[in-house]
Write an enzyme that holds these catalytic residues in place. Sequence first.
Site, PDB file in Angstrom:
ATOM      1  N   ASP A   1      44.205  67.683  15.742  1.00 46.55           N
ATOM      2  CA  ASP A   1      44.397  66.278  16.089  1.00 46.55           C
ATOM      3  C   ASP A   1      45.799  65.804  15.715  1.00 46.55           C
ATOM      4  OD1 ASP A   1      41.857  65.816  17.083  1.00 46.55           O
ATOM      5  OD2 ASP A   1      41.023  65.457  15.108  1.00 46.55           O
TER       6      ASP A   1
ATOM      7  N   MET B   1      44.039  58.266   4.317  1.00 49.55           N
ATOM      8  CA  MET B   1      44.407  59.675   4.363  1.00 49.55           C
ATOM      9  C   MET B   1      45.439  60.010   5.438  1.00 49.55           C
ATOM     10  SD  MET B   1      41.871  62.978   4.411  1.00 49.55           S
ATOM     11  CE  MET B   1      41.120  62.433   2.884  1.00 49.55           C
TER      12      MET B   1
END
Length: 434
Positions: free
Chosen positions: A121, A341
Amino acid sequence: MSSFEVIGGRPIKGEITPQGAKNEALQVICATLLTKETVIIDNLPDILDVKNLIHLVSDLGVETQKLSDRKYSFRAQNINLDYLKTREFKKRAAALRGSIMIMGPLLARFKKAFFPKPGGDKIGRRRLDTHFYGFEKLGASFDFDSEEFFYTVHADKLKGAYMLLDEASVTGTANIIMTAVLTPGTTTIYNAACEPYVQQLCKMLNSMGARINGIGSNLLTIEGVSELNGCEHRILSDIIEIGSFIGLAAMTGGEITIKEANTEHLGVIPLAFRRMGIEMEIRNNEIYIPPNQRYTIETFIDGSIMTISDAPWPGLTPDLLSVFLVVATQANGSVLIHQKMFESRLFFVDKLIDMGARIILCDPHRATVIGLNHETPLKGSIMTSPDIRAGVALLIAALSAKGKSIIHNIEQIDRGYEHIDKRLRTLGAEIKRI
């Protein structure tokens, strides 16, 4: 390249069973490299990332056999390490981030491994320092070819060690565990990730003859063994998909029952949805979402705006924040979504704003959502899926929106969600692949 055509505004209704957990599947497939004996894995999800990893380990020399729709056997008796240096391997592995976890088993068993810089991703920087820190603590050395973007890890001899991880990386912890189980001596991993996927990996390894203590905590103690046996292992239901279905039901005003929900492994996910005002009933191993909810976001005790943020397990998984964000667009009230994150995972909100959502992107990590209280539906739009989790969030938005939406680049969604269009149609959704 395929796309989804979605006609929104239809409440979903019915029963659905989640697929097997994607993140667990990638770990336990890599773990089959640790033994020459046969390993049987059940409930593997039929998704692109899993199929690509099975193809990759097959090309590496693992004998794979499909026993049924979601059940495979693996036998890693004859491994061809030379394949790791081929152009084909570099291309395949670089496209699948989860395949980084073949390094630990190969290092443990053959004392060397090779790997290209992984892709996956496009959600921001995802460093590999934790993996290599653990390998080095066990006695390995690594080199990085900056021109080829290629890692080499090797060791003449491995030895158990104490290590304090700089971050509770799930894949990093899994890689280190798989190295340590065949490393002589005692290995202690502090600040280990303790997600259900890691717990499942440890339980599988112990069933193969490993000696891992502290499962479910952030302090693991591993006594190295000389070899591992085969086993049979069943993968848990995917908690990310379960959360996605909860969000979809709330957004569309639908009524669903989620079967085989592994409710004891959901952590704070139900609590986080209840803070968004979403009602649900947990019935043994099922979750029932009642229809026609007009949910109101809670505030903190002092009246300040609710914050939904990710944290290492047992905190809220970052993979569901995209779903919480899109669900908030139709809530009564406001919420701050804080993605700690990854710095690029919120960049899909511009597509929701185009659909009529009221969102303020504060910075790459934070977005404030002012809910529309189901008074003004989102409107259909043409959009492109940037990653797996944002892709399914956009799909939820499209299914709740008024009118037609087109979602391009759905290969990203297919990487993590099994036949999602067919399964949603059984719930009454109007969606087709074009």
